[in-house]
Design an enzyme around this catalytic site. Structure first.
Site, PDB file in Angstrom:
ATOM      1  N   ASP A   1      42.377  14.467  10.659  1.00 18.29           N
ATOM      2  CA  ASP A   1      41.121  13.738  10.472  1.00 18.29           C
ATOM      3  C   ASP A   1      41.216  12.725   9.320  1.00 18.29           C
ATOM      4  O   ASP A   1      41.709  13.045   8.236  1.00 18.29           O
ATOM      5  CB  ASP A   1      40.001  14.753  10.187  1.00 18.29           C
ATOM      6  CG  ASP A   1      38.618  14.163  10.352  1.00 18.29           C
ATOM      7  OD1 ASP A   1      38.434  12.982  10.014  1.00 18.29           O
ATOM      8  OD2 ASP A   1      37.728  14.881  10.816  1.00 18.29           O
TER       9      ASP A   1
ATOM     10  N   THR B   1      33.794  11.162  13.120  1.00 23.35           N
ATOM     11  CA  THR B   1      34.674  12.203  13.672  1.00 23.35           C
ATOM     12  C   THR B   1      34.364  12.590  15.120  1.00 23.35           C
ATOM     13  O   THR B   1      35.246  12.545  15.978  1.00 23.35           O
ATOM     14  CB  THR B   1      34.610  13.446  12.774  1.00 23.35           C
ATOM     15  OG1 THR B   1      35.082  13.067  11.478  1.00 23.35           O
ATOM     16  CG2 THR B   1      35.487  14.568  13.301  1.00 23.35           C
TER      17      THR B   1
ATOM     18  N   TYR C   1      35.127  27.168  16.009  1.00 23.59           N
ATOM     19  CA  TYR C   1      35.408  26.358  14.835  1.00 23.59           C
ATOM     20  C   TYR C   1      35.244  27.152  13.546  1.00 23.59           C
ATOM     21  O   TYR C   1      34.201  27.758  13.298  1.00 23.59           O
ATOM     22  CB  TYR C   1      34.517  25.113  14.788  1.00 23.59           C
ATOM     23  CG  TYR C   1      34.876  24.242  13.612  1.00 23.59           C
ATOM     24  CD1 TYR C   1      36.127  23.637  13.553  1.00 23.59           C
ATOM     25  CD2 TYR C   1      34.007  24.074  12.539  1.00 23.59           C
ATOM     26  CE1 TYR C   1      36.502  22.866  12.456  1.00 23.59           C
ATOM     27  CE2 TYR C   1      34.372  23.299  11.443  1.00 23.59           C
ATOM     28  CZ  TYR C   1      35.626  22.705  11.412  1.00 23.59           C
ATOM     29  OH  TYR C   1      36.010  21.950  10.339  1.00 23.59           O
TER      30      TYR C   1
ATOM     31  N   ASP D   1      40.799  13.665   5.652  1.00 22.25           N
ATOM     32  CA  ASP D   1      39.404  13.218   5.617  1.00 22.25           C
ATOM     33  C   ASP D   1      38.629  13.813   4.427  1.00 22.25           C
ATOM     34  O   ASP D   1      37.939  13.090   3.691  1.00 22.25           O
ATOM     35  CB  ASP D   1      38.728  13.608   6.930  1.00 22.25           C
ATOM     36  CG  ASP D   1      37.267  13.212   6.997  1.00 22.25           C
ATOM     37  OD1 ASP D   1      36.995  12.017   7.203  1.00 22.25           O
ATOM     38  OD2 ASP D   1      36.403  14.087   6.822  1.00 22.25           O
TER      39      ASP D   1
ATOM     40  N   HIS E   1      36.935  11.630   1.378  1.00 24.81           N
ATOM     41  CA  HIS E   1      35.508  11.585   1.024  1.00 24.81           C
ATOM     42  C   HIS E   1      35.305  11.927  -0.446  1.00 24.81           C
ATOM     43  O   HIS E   1      34.493  11.325  -1.137  1.00 24.81           O
ATOM     44  CB  HIS E   1      34.720  12.608   1.846  1.00 24.81           C
ATOM     45  CG  HIS E   1      34.474  12.189   3.264  1.00 24.81           C
ATOM     46  ND1 HIS E   1      33.816  11.038   3.593  1.00 24.81           N
ATOM     47  CD2 HIS E   1      34.786  12.796   4.446  1.00 24.81           C
ATOM     48  CE1 HIS E   1      33.735  10.939   4.911  1.00 24.81           C
ATOM     49  NE2 HIS E   1      34.326  11.985   5.455  1.00 24.81           N
TER      50      HIS E   1
ATOM     51  N   ASP F   1      41.347  10.047  13.928  1.00 23.70           N
ATOM     52  CA  ASP F   1      40.115   9.518  14.510  1.00 23.70           C
ATOM     53  C   ASP F   1      39.621   8.227  13.861  1.00 23.70           C
ATOM     54  O   ASP F   1      38.995   7.396  14.507  1.00 23.70           O
ATOM     55  CB  ASP F   1      39.012  10.591  14.460  1.00 23.70           C
ATOM     56  CG  ASP F   1      38.852  11.217  13.075  1.00 23.70           C
ATOM     57  OD1 ASP F   1      39.694  10.974  12.192  1.00 23.70           O
ATOM     58  OD2 ASP F   1      37.873  11.963  12.888  1.00 23.70           O
ATOM     59  N   HIS F   2      39.887   8.036  12.573  1.00 24.88           N
ATOM     60  CA  HIS F   2      39.377   6.874  11.844  1.00 24.88           C
ATOM     61  C   HIS F   2      40.052   6.805  10.479  1.00 24.88           C
ATOM     62  O   HIS F   2      40.792   7.714  10.102  1.00 24.88           O
ATOM     63  CB  HIS F   2      37.850   6.978  11.647  1.00 24.88           C
ATOM     64  CG  HIS F   2      37.448   8.284  11.039  1.00 24.88           C
ATOM     65  ND1 HIS F   2      37.682   8.592   9.717  1.00 24.88           N
ATOM     66  CD2 HIS F   2      36.885   9.385  11.577  1.00 24.88           C
ATOM     67  CE1 HIS F   2      37.262   9.817   9.465  1.00 24.88           C
ATOM     68  NE2 HIS F   2      36.783  10.342  10.585  1.00 24.88           N
TER      69      HIS F   2
ATOM     70  N   HIS G   1      33.529   6.521   6.026  1.00 27.47           N
ATOM     71  CA  HIS G   1      33.911   5.819   7.259  1.00 27.47           C
ATOM     72  C   HIS G   1      32.707   5.828   8.166  1.00 27.47           C
ATOM     73  O   HIS G   1      31.697   6.463   7.845  1.00 27.47           O
ATOM     74  CB  HIS G   1      35.116   6.518   7.901  1.00 27.47           C
ATOM     75  CG  HIS G   1      34.882   7.979   8.112  1.00 27.47           C
ATOM     76  ND1 HIS G   1      34.326   8.490   9.270  1.00 27.47           N
ATOM     77  CD2 HIS G   1      35.071   9.060   7.292  1.00 27.47           C
ATOM     78  CE1 HIS G   1      34.219   9.798   9.167  1.00 27.47           C
ATOM     79  NE2 HIS G   1      34.660  10.187   7.962  1.00 27.47           N
TER      80      HIS G   1
HETATM   81  P1  AMP Z   1      32.818  13.357   9.264  1.00 33.69           P
HETATM   82  O1  AMP Z   1      31.431  13.511   8.748  1.00 33.69           O
HETATM   83  O2  AMP Z   1      32.872  12.375  10.386  1.00 33.69           O
HETATM   84  O3  AMP Z   1      33.785  13.095   8.178  1.00 33.69           O
HETATM   85  O4  AMP Z   1      33.211  14.775   9.909  1.00 33.69           O
HETATM   86  C1  AMP Z   1      34.251  15.597   9.459  1.00 33.69           C
HETATM   87  C2  AMP Z   1      33.812  17.019   9.475  1.00 33.69           C
HETATM   88  O5  AMP Z   1      33.536  17.440  10.800  1.00 33.69           O
HETATM   89  C3  AMP Z   1      34.868  18.008   9.042  1.00 33.69           C
HETATM   90  O6  AMP Z   1      34.996  18.091   7.644  1.00 33.69           O
HETATM   91  C4  AMP Z   1      34.346  19.295   9.639  1.00 33.69           C
HETATM   92  O7  AMP Z   1      33.497  19.952   8.740  1.00 33.69           O
HETATM   93  C5  AMP Z   1      33.522  18.852  10.843  1.00 33.69           C
HETATM   94  N1  AMP Z   1      34.145  19.319  12.078  1.00 33.69           N
HETATM   95  C6  AMP Z   1      35.349  18.970  12.537  1.00 33.69           C
HETATM   96  N2  AMP Z   1      35.638  19.596  13.690  1.00 33.69           N
HETATM   97  C7  AMP Z   1      34.586  20.362  13.976  1.00 33.69           C
HETATM   98  C8  AMP Z   1      34.282  21.254  15.051  1.00 33.69           C
HETATM   99  N3  AMP Z   1      35.133  21.469  16.049  1.00 33.69           N
HETATM  100  N4  AMP Z   1      33.082  21.846  15.023  1.00 33.69           N
HETATM  101  C9  AMP Z   1      32.219  21.642  14.002  1.00 33.69           C
HETATM  102  N5  AMP Z   1      32.459  20.817  12.972  1.00 33.69           N
HETATM  103  C10 AMP Z   1      33.623  20.190  12.942  1.00 33.69           C
HETATM  104 ZN    ZN Z   2      34.910  12.101   7.349  1.00 35.96          ZN
HETATM  105 ZN    ZN Z   3      36.890  12.295  11.060  1.00 43.24          ZN
END
Ligand code: AMP
Ligand code: ZN
Ligand code: ZN
Length: 434
Positions: free
Chosen positions: A28, A64, A147, A184, A188, A232-233, A332
């Site tokens: 990630d 994500t 998860y 990731d 952050h 993903d990004h 992101h």
């Molecule tokens: P973002 O806010 O886009 O940075 O999302 C990243 C976060 O998504 C990660 O730190 C995880 O806590 C959460 N995440 C990733 N995969 C899963 C999953 N399969 N189910 C629930 N939460 C997830």
């Molecule tokens: Zn993130």
């Molecule tokens: Zn991500």
């Protein structure tokens, strides 16, 4: 004897027809240029024996859940329905929030590869990949774990390799998707510009790639499995100097907030056009759109889960409701045209060329590539195999540079032939005059 030959032939045909297992791994938030900034010894060794795509053009919003679902469906978020990490559905009047227990029907607008591949008679697996622990269109992958960010990378890899090998009685998994939270999380927390902290985070990611390769070697899968490593990004640096307060722009009771930063989704309580005008006049580093005016290139219009007003912050700017607090030093979600939002793709295995590299690919193209590798008929999707085909060992693709050179040579040759013809023509005319 004849029967033996026939059996041998049939087994040969089946063995030939059964493609190698495919493992898709996502780290990630792995911004493409981390590969240039940090050593990444294991990853570089891996793609030196395979292929590298420097930058993946991912999908808007560069978050994500939308991007992970795009990788396994080949669809833009407006078509797969996972439009953001936080959503509102105006038909069911329900909210979706990342990190909370959401109903599986949110994912039903598309069918991920781990479901489609079941119809080809394959077993599949999801290891923490967004959506893989839910029944989508009533089906889950054959194997999955719910998860749990506490499950270590080694444990994730151990489970997946066991599933791929099978237990001796049952055949193993043909397609598995594995997710890991770093870099990731560190991006952050520290911001991508914090070189010391990110070097440590990326070293850990690279060590995990080492663990993955060792495990594949130990289980005899290395060289027999197609392995895709992607993300993903990317990530960009934010700052308290670059905050945009919604309360400075709008009356708090004039809208309902669905998602906040860096792409804000708003349900206006008054005239949406008036809200858009107020926002655009309020700050130079945001652009507010009525849903129907969102640029076509973002592929972010045709879904009821896209709210009537969308606000996009400029790179590095953070939208908050009020106050001075910056919750994420790096973030992101911004426009997917930004290079800082792009991840990379590396691949190795029997189906891939060795030591080959291209500069870019669309992330929607990963799905048709994976379907091709597995010989699974793809679901309708927004991707194409045209460019990704060049990554494959069985394909003969000419470099763009080589194509241009060949065209130039053709033109030069044509000009030379014309000149020679003209010369002969003139010489003959002169002779006939004499
Ligand atoms: P973002 O806010 O886009 O940075 O999302 C990243 C976060 O998504 C990660 O730190 C995880 O806590 C959460 N995440 C990733 N995969 C899963 C999953 N399969 N189910 C629930 N939460 C997830
Ligand atoms: Zn993130
Ligand atoms: Zn991500």
């Amino acid at each position: 004897m004849l029967l033996k030959i026939l059996l041998g032939f049939l087994c040969g045909v089946t063995a030939q027809q059964s493609p190698p297992p495919l493992l898709l791994v996502s780290f990630d938030g792995f911004r493409a240029d981390y590969l240039k900034r940090f050593p990444m010894v294991n990853l570089k060794l891996l793609y030196s024996q395979g292929v590298l795509v420097d930058e993946l053009t991912n999908v808007f919003v560069t978050k994500t859940f939308p991007n992970h679902y795009t990788m396994v469906t080949g669809l833009y978020p407006e078509s797969h329905g996972i439009l953001a990490n936080n959503m509102y559905d105006p038909v069911s009047h329900q909210y979706f929030h990342i990190g909370e227990k959401n109903d599986p029907w949110w994912w039903n607008e598309a069918e991920p590869l781990w479901v489609t591949a079941l119809d080809s008679g394959y077993k599949t697996a999801g290891m923490m990949w967004p959506g893989s622990d839910l029944p989508i269109r009533n089906r889950t992958p054959t194997h999955f774990l719910h998860y749990d960010p506490g499950v270590t990378f080694k444990q994730r890899v151990g489970n997946v390799t066991n599933w791929i090998i099978g237990d001796g009685k049952e055949v193993g998994v043909k397609f598995a998707a594995l997710y890991w939270e770093e870099p990731d999380k560190s991006g952050h927390f520290y911001g991508p510009d914090n070189t010391t902290a990110m070097a440590k985070a990326l070293k850990e990611v690279d060590d995990n790639i080492g663990v993955l390769v060792s495990e594949l070697k130990r289980t005899g899968l290395w060289g027999r499995i197609n392995l895709l490593i992607a993300s993903d990004h990317g990530m960009t640096q934010c700052s308290t100097e670059r905050l945009i307060r919604l309360d400075d722009c709008l009356q708090p009771d004039s809208y309902t907030l669905v998602d906040l930063a860096p792409v804000t989704a708003i349900i206006p309580h008054t005239d949406p056009k008036a809200i858009v005008d107020l926002l655009n006049k309020c700050h130079t580093h945001i652009t507010a759109y009525l849903k129907e005016d969102i640029p076509v290139r973002l592929h972010y219009r045709n879904n009821i889960r896209i709210q009537p007003v969308i606000v996009i912050a400029d790179e590095g700017w953070t939208i908050v409701q009020r106050g001075n607090k910056l919750r994420k030093v790096g973030n992101h979600g911004y426009d997917n045209a930004l290079s800082s939002m792009h991840p990379f793709l590396a691949a190795t295995g029997p189906s891939f060329r060795q030591g080959y590299h291209i500069s870019s690919l669309q992330s929607v193209d990963i799905y048709p590539l994976m379907c091709h590798l597995l010989s699974v008929p793809p679901q309708p999707n927004n991707g194409t195999l045209t460019k990704a085909r060049c990554l494959l060992a069985a394909e003969t693709c000419l470099d763009t540079g080589l194509v241009i050179l060949l065209m130039v040579l053709q033109v030069v040759l044509l000009v030379l032939i014309m000149a020679a013809l003209l010369y002969i023509l003139q010489r003959n005319r002169r002779r006939s005059v004499l």
